[in-house]
Scaffold this active site. Structure first.
Site, PDB file in Angstrom:
ATOM      1  N   HIS A   1       0.828  -1.199   0.000  1.00  0.00           N
ATOM      2  CA  HIS A   1       0.000   0.000   0.000  1.00  0.00           C
ATOM      3  C   HIS A   1       0.869   1.257   0.000  1.00  0.00           C
ATOM      4  O   HIS A   1       2.076   1.191   0.227  1.00  0.00           O
ATOM      5  CB  HIS A   1      -0.942   0.029   1.204  1.00  0.00           C
ATOM      6  CG  HIS A   1      -2.117  -0.879   1.062  1.00  0.00           C
ATOM      7  ND1 HIS A   1      -2.094  -2.207   1.442  1.00  0.00           N
ATOM      8  CD2 HIS A   1      -3.360  -0.660   0.550  1.00  0.00           C
ATOM      9  CE1 HIS A   1      -3.261  -2.753   1.187  1.00  0.00           C
ATOM     10  NE2 HIS A   1      -4.048  -1.851   0.650  1.00  0.00           N
TER      11      HIS A   1
ATOM     12  N   LYS B   1      -0.749   4.934   4.479  1.00  0.00           N
ATOM     13  CA  LYS B   1      -1.664   4.007   5.152  1.00  0.00           C
ATOM     14  C   LYS B   1      -1.211   3.805   6.590  1.00  0.00           C
ATOM     15  O   LYS B   1      -0.027   3.561   6.854  1.00  0.00           O
ATOM     16  CB  LYS B   1      -1.721   2.670   4.417  1.00  0.00           C
ATOM     17  CG  LYS B   1      -2.756   1.712   4.993  1.00  0.00           C
ATOM     18  CD  LYS B   1      -2.983   0.520   4.079  1.00  0.00           C
ATOM     19  CE  LYS B   1      -3.976  -0.467   4.668  1.00  0.00           C
ATOM     20  NZ  LYS B   1      -5.305   0.141   4.897  1.00  0.00           N
TER      21      LYS B   1
END
Length: 237
Positions: A130, A134
């Protein structure tokens, strides 16, 4: 369908831009909009929550008081909050998924099919990637895939490895990568003798999550109280 949108970060804005002609956002609850649940005037048909766990108590209270179904698309909840989500589902319909991409939900189903066939002779590893902003790791989707792999509860889940970490037969390694602007990528690797099967999903836009949540909301408003997931939406279970 009247939507009360909770959260107006990147995903909240994407949900707003993907609403259809039969969908209307009646209010947005977020620090960015300086709006609270007390400011909501129109009764919503459904709550879609793309915020963070800190706002869950407000979601719970509003939904329970007004008998409004809730789509929960937030991850990183504590065990106590997960218990309250189950409690909320006895009062209103709740759709709770680690991911709202239709492709990811199908990936999860494939993992459930493949694992019983392969787990005795193949090593299983899960990798998720990600963007660098995040906040939680591993991702909610990775946790969903872990649950699919470990449906019988007989696997040993290992989060990353360091030092002397010889793999044991029933280990499932889970690895989180954070960098750049990666929207999301998940891999489930089945490594056997002389062959490897890799199931992969790549997200190229956040719109896939918004569209899935809106599809789930349309489905949820017709359901009785209970706790549902996106496999229920797609496969009618």
């Amino acid at each position: 369908m009247k939507i009360l949108l909770v959260g107006y970060g990147a995903m909240g804005k994407v949900v707003e831009s993907n609403t259809g002609e039969n969908e209307k956002i009646v209010a947005i609850i977020s620090p960015e909009t300086n709006t609270t649940f007390a400011d909501v005037k129109d009764k919503a048909d459904v709550v879609i929550d793309f915020s963070n766990p800190a706002l869950f108590d407000g979601v719970y209270d509003y939904a329970a008081k007004n008998s409004v179904p809730v789509v929960i698309a937030t991850t990183g909840y504590s065990d106590a909050q997960l218990k309250k989500i189950k409690e909320l589902s006895t009062k209103v319909p709740v759709l709770f998924s680690g991911n709202y991409s239709l492709g990811v939900i199908l990936l999860n189903r494939l993992v459930k099919l493949a694992t019983p066939v392969l787990k005795d002779t193949f090593d299983i590893e899960i990798i998720e990637k990600h963007h660098n902003k995040k906040v939680d790791a591993p991702s909610g989707t990775a946790k969903m895939l872990v649950n699919a792999v470990n449906a019988d509860g007989d696997m040993n889940i290992v989060y990353g490895r360091e030092g002397v970490a010889k793999r044991q037969k029933n280990d499932v390694g889970v690895h989180a990568i954070r960098g750049g602007t990666i929207v999301g990528e998940h891999q489930v690797i089945y490594a056997g003798t002389d062959e490897v099967l890799t199931l992969t999903h790549q997200a190229h836009s956040k719109a896939i999550f918004a569209k899935g949540a809106l599809k789930g909301a349309q489905w949820l408003v017709k359901k009785p109280n209970g706790l549902y997931n996106m496999e229920d939406v797609l496969f009618g279970e």
